[in-house]
Write a protein that holds these residues in place. Structure first.
Motif, PDB file in Angstrom:
ATOM      1  N   LEU A   1       0.800  -0.767   0.061  1.00 25.98           N
ATOM      2  CA  LEU A   1       0.329  -0.153  -0.492  1.00 25.98           C
ATOM      3  C   LEU A   1       0.691   1.084  -0.236  1.00 25.98           C
ATOM      4  CD1 LEU A   1      -2.498   0.645   0.137  1.00 25.98           C
ATOM      5  CD2 LEU A   1      -2.651   1.177   2.560  1.00 25.98           C
ATOM      6  N   ARG A   2       1.716   0.762   0.681  1.00 30.21           N
ATOM      7  CA  ARG A   2       2.966   2.432   0.970  1.00 30.21           C
ATOM      8  C   ARG A   2       3.132   2.654  -0.480  1.00 30.21           C
ATOM      9  NH1 ARG A   2       4.284   0.191   6.569  1.00 30.21           N
ATOM     10  NH2 ARG A   2       5.838  -0.842   5.450  1.00 30.21           N
ATOM     11  N   LEU A   3       3.750   1.598  -1.276  1.00 27.64           N
ATOM     12  CA  LEU A   3       4.924   1.895  -2.433  1.00 27.64           C
ATOM     13  C   LEU A   3       4.107   2.196  -3.366  1.00 27.64           C
ATOM     14  CD1 LEU A   3       7.187   1.220  -3.742  1.00 27.64           C
ATOM     15  CD2 LEU A   3       6.749  -1.320  -4.290  1.00 27.64           C
ATOM     16  N   ALA A   4       2.628   1.799  -3.177  1.00 24.81           N
ATOM     17  CA  ALA A   4       1.395   1.695  -4.214  1.00 24.81           C
ATOM     18  C   ALA A   4       0.952   3.369  -4.253  1.00 24.81           C
ATOM     19  CB  ALA A   4      -0.201   0.562  -3.767  1.00 24.81           C
ATOM     20  N   VAL A   5       1.124   4.086  -2.672  1.00 19.12           N
ATOM     21  CA  VAL A   5       0.922   5.737  -2.800  1.00 19.12           C
ATOM     22  C   VAL A   5       2.590   6.328  -3.586  1.00 19.12           C
ATOM     23  CG1 VAL A   5       1.012   7.382  -1.022  1.00 19.12           C
ATOM     24  CG2 VAL A   5      -0.561   5.583  -0.699  1.00 19.12           C
ATOM     25  N   MET A   6       3.461   5.552  -3.059  1.00 18.94           N
ATOM     26  CA  MET A   6       4.040   7.028  -3.668  1.00 18.94           C
ATOM     27  C   MET A   6       4.265   6.368  -5.384  1.00 18.94           C
ATOM     28  SD  MET A   6       6.351   8.090  -1.246  1.00 18.94           S
ATOM     29  CE  MET A   6       7.471   7.959  -2.160  1.00 18.94           C
ATOM     30  N   VAL A   7       4.112   5.310  -5.829  1.00 23.31           N
ATOM     31  CA  VAL A   7       4.253   5.243  -7.551  1.00 23.31           C
ATOM     32  C   VAL A   7       2.860   6.249  -7.327  1.00 23.31           C
ATOM     33  CG1 VAL A   7       3.120   3.798  -9.161  1.00 23.31           C
ATOM     34  CG2 VAL A   7       5.447   3.565  -6.889  1.00 23.31           C
ATOM     35  N   SER A   8       1.083   5.928  -7.206  1.00 25.74           N
ATOM     36  CA  SER A   8       0.747   7.303  -7.385  1.00 25.74           C
ATOM     37  C   SER A   8       1.045   8.746  -7.392  1.00 25.74           C
ATOM     38  CB  SER A   8      -0.937   7.102  -6.157  1.00 25.74           C
ATOM     39  OG  SER A   8      -0.924   5.912  -5.955  1.00 25.74           O
ATOM     40  N   LEU A   9       1.443   9.121  -6.408  1.00 28.58           N
ATOM     41  CA  LEU A   9       2.128  10.746  -6.290  1.00 28.58           C
ATOM     42  C   LEU A   9       3.274  11.136  -7.247  1.00 28.58           C
ATOM     43  CD1 LEU A   9       1.769  10.457  -2.087  1.00 28.58           C
ATOM     44  CD2 LEU A   9       0.396  11.348  -4.176  1.00 28.58           C
ATOM     45  N   VAL A  10       3.998  10.252  -7.774  1.00 23.08           N
ATOM     46  CA  VAL A  10       4.769  10.513  -8.769  1.00 23.08           C
ATOM     47  C   VAL A  10       3.990  12.147 -10.085  1.00 23.08           C
ATOM     48  CG1 VAL A  10       6.054   9.896 -10.679  1.00 23.08           C
ATOM     49  CG2 VAL A  10       6.776   8.059  -8.211  1.00 23.08           C
ATOM     50  N   SER A  11       3.249  11.300 -10.369  1.00 19.47           N
ATOM     51  CA  SER A  11       2.050  12.169 -11.247  1.00 19.47           C
ATOM     52  C   SER A  11       1.507  13.605 -10.759  1.00 19.47           C
ATOM     53  CB  SER A  11       1.521  11.184 -12.295  1.00 19.47           C
ATOM     54  OG  SER A  11       0.417  10.512 -11.393  1.00 19.47           O
TER      55      SER A  11
ATOM     56  N   ILE B   1       4.326  13.972  -3.328  1.00 20.94           N
ATOM     57  CA  ILE B   1       5.608  13.347  -2.481  1.00 20.94           C
ATOM     58  C   ILE B   1       6.288  14.126  -2.643  1.00 20.94           C
ATOM     59  CG2 ILE B   1       6.796  12.951  -5.458  1.00 20.94           C
ATOM     60  CD1 ILE B   1       7.247  10.282  -4.245  1.00 20.94           C
ATOM     61  N   THR B   2       7.797  14.358  -1.281  1.00 20.56           N
ATOM     62  CA  THR B   2       7.949  15.082  -1.104  1.00 20.56           C
ATOM     63  C   THR B   2      10.080  14.842  -2.410  1.00 20.56           C
ATOM     64  OG1 THR B   2       9.446  13.673   0.265  1.00 20.56           O
ATOM     65  CG2 THR B   2       8.191  15.017   1.230  1.00 20.56           C
ATOM     66  N   GLU B   3      11.045  15.612  -2.189  1.00 22.27           N
ATOM     67  CA  GLU B   3      12.220  15.552  -3.067  1.00 22.27           C
ATOM     68  C   GLU B   3      12.624  14.362  -2.661  1.00 22.27           C
ATOM     69  OE1 GLU B   3      16.058  18.057  -3.643  1.00 22.27           O
ATOM     70  OE2 GLU B   3      14.207  18.610  -3.852  1.00 22.27           O
ATOM     71  N   LEU B   4      13.453  13.985  -1.272  1.00 23.44           N
ATOM     72  CA  LEU B   4      13.395  12.741  -0.516  1.00 23.44           C
ATOM     73  C   LEU B   4      12.454  11.420  -1.119  1.00 23.44           C
ATOM     74  CD1 LEU B   4      15.643  11.381   1.546  1.00 23.44           C
ATOM     75  CD2 LEU B   4      13.650  11.721   3.058  1.00 23.44           C
ATOM     76  N   GLY B   5      11.179  12.311  -0.874  1.00 24.51           N
ATOM     77  CA  GLY B   5      10.603  10.741  -1.244  1.00 24.51           C
ATOM     78  C   GLY B   5      10.684   9.660  -2.807  1.00 24.51           C
ATOM     79  N   THR B   6      10.719  11.636  -3.504  1.00 21.45           N
ATOM     80  CA  THR B   6      11.400  10.836  -5.435  1.00 21.45           C
ATOM     81  C   THR B   6      12.416  10.504  -5.469  1.00 21.45           C
ATOM     82  OG1 THR B   6       9.844  12.899  -5.571  1.00 21.45           O
ATOM     83  CG2 THR B   6      11.501  12.445  -7.402  1.00 21.45           C
ATOM     84  N   THR B   7      13.657  10.965  -4.194  1.00 19.45           N
ATOM     85  CA  THR B   7      15.067  10.394  -4.427  1.00 19.45           C
ATOM     86  C   THR B   7      15.381   9.110  -4.460  1.00 19.45           C
ATOM     87  OG1 THR B   7      15.685  12.377  -4.132  1.00 19.45           O
ATOM     88  CG2 THR B   7      17.222  10.625  -3.677  1.00 19.45           C
ATOM     89  N   LEU B   8      14.236   8.776  -2.542  1.00 17.06           N
ATOM     90  CA  LEU B   8      13.767   7.095  -2.196  1.00 17.06           C
ATOM     91  C   LEU B   8      13.464   6.169  -3.553  1.00 17.06           C
ATOM     92  CD1 LEU B   8      13.854   8.131   1.282  1.00 17.06           C
ATOM     93  CD2 LEU B   8      15.751   6.966   0.170  1.00 17.06           C
ATOM     94  N   LEU B   9      12.917   6.672  -3.783  1.00 12.72           N
ATOM     95  CA  LEU B   9      11.623   5.529  -4.631  1.00 12.72           C
ATOM     96  C   LEU B   9      12.525   5.542  -6.209  1.00 12.72           C
ATOM     97  CD1 LEU B   9       9.339   4.462  -5.202  1.00 12.72           C
ATOM     98  CD2 LEU B   9       8.182   6.333  -6.141  1.00 12.72           C
ATOM     99  N   ASN B  10      13.096   6.853  -6.991  1.00  9.13           N
ATOM    100  CA  ASN B  10      13.824   6.467  -7.485  1.00  9.13           C
ATOM    101  C   ASN B  10      15.207   5.954  -7.550  1.00  9.13           C
ATOM    102  OD1 ASN B  10      12.521   7.662  -9.685  1.00  9.13           O
ATOM    103  ND2 ASN B  10      13.819  10.150  -9.056  1.00  9.13           N
ATOM    104  N   GLU B  11      15.927   5.244  -6.295  1.00  8.14           N
ATOM    105  CA  GLU B  11      16.794   4.180  -6.615  1.00  8.14           C
ATOM    106  C   GLU B  11      16.371   3.474  -5.622  1.00  8.14           C
ATOM    107  OE1 GLU B  11      18.209   6.271  -2.771  1.00  8.14           O
ATOM    108  OE2 GLU B  11      19.624   7.719  -3.745  1.00  8.14           O
ATOM    109  N   TYR B  12      15.082   2.979  -4.905  1.00  8.95           N
ATOM    110  CA  TYR B  12      15.146   1.616  -5.042  1.00  8.95           C
ATOM    111  C   TYR B  12      13.670   0.978  -6.242  1.00  8.95           C
ATOM    112  CZ  TYR B  12      10.775  -1.482  -3.584  1.00  8.95           C
ATOM    113  OH  TYR B  12      10.069  -2.681  -3.708  1.00  8.95           O
ATOM    114  N   VAL B  13      13.732   2.191  -7.501  1.00  6.79           N
ATOM    115  CA  VAL B  13      13.808   1.865  -8.643  1.00  6.79           C
ATOM    116  C   VAL B  13      14.536   0.948  -9.500  1.00  6.79           C
ATOM    117  CG1 VAL B  13      12.422   2.047 -11.023  1.00  6.79           C
ATOM    118  CG2 VAL B  13      11.105   2.525  -8.836  1.00  6.79           C
ATOM    119  N   ASP B  14      15.709   1.907  -9.328  1.00  2.00           N
ATOM    120  CA  ASP B  14      16.420   1.196 -10.328  1.00  2.00           C
ATOM    121  C   ASP B  14      17.349   0.138  -9.413  1.00  2.00           C
ATOM    122  OD1 ASP B  14      16.956   3.614 -11.607  1.00  2.00           O
ATOM    123  OD2 ASP B  14      18.802   5.190 -10.345  1.00  2.00           O
ATOM    124  N   LEU B  15      17.114  -0.163  -8.127  1.00  2.00           N
ATOM    125  CA  LEU B  15      17.855  -1.649  -7.750  1.00  2.00           C
ATOM    126  C   LEU B  15      17.319  -2.412  -7.835  1.00  2.00           C
ATOM    127  CD1 LEU B  15      19.588  -2.964  -5.276  1.00  2.00           C
ATOM    128  CD2 LEU B  15      18.335  -2.427  -3.476  1.00  2.00           C
TER     129      LEU B  15
END
Length: 101
Positions: free
Chosen positions: A14-24, A73-87
């Protein structure tokens, strides 16, 4: 970020779905509820966890005389989500290379 250092907040669907939803872009509580199909209580609890860790931020306002909370999403959230996707991409591509050997 290494596979064994994935932030705990991304281990919840659920948290991951929220983060991905907020990217847009910014979403209201009701929009997130519709996207995630979560109950009010569960969504509220997960949003609070994300907000406490500064992955997202909320804004409270009134719309048609009704209270409305929106999230972004915050700048920190965006950074961490991008790092997670890259991983995940590195793990997937790395696994594919091993399978081809």
């Amino acid at each position: 970020m290494e596979i064994h250092n994935i932030p705990d907040l991304f281990s919840n669907k659920l948290r991951l779905a929220v983060m991905v939803s907020l990217v847009s872009g910014e979403k209201s509580f009701q929009e997130l509820k519709k996207v995630t199909n979560a109950s009010d209580g569960n969504l509220g609890a997960q949003l609070l966890k994300l907000e406490n860790e500064k992955y997202i931020e909320s804004t409270k306002s009134f719309f048609n005389r009704k209270p409305r909370t929106t999230y972004k999403i915050t700048e920190l959230g965006t950074t961490l989500l991008n790092e997670y996707v890259d991983l995940l991409e590195r793990v997937i591509h790395g696994a594919g290379k091993k399978d081809n050997m």
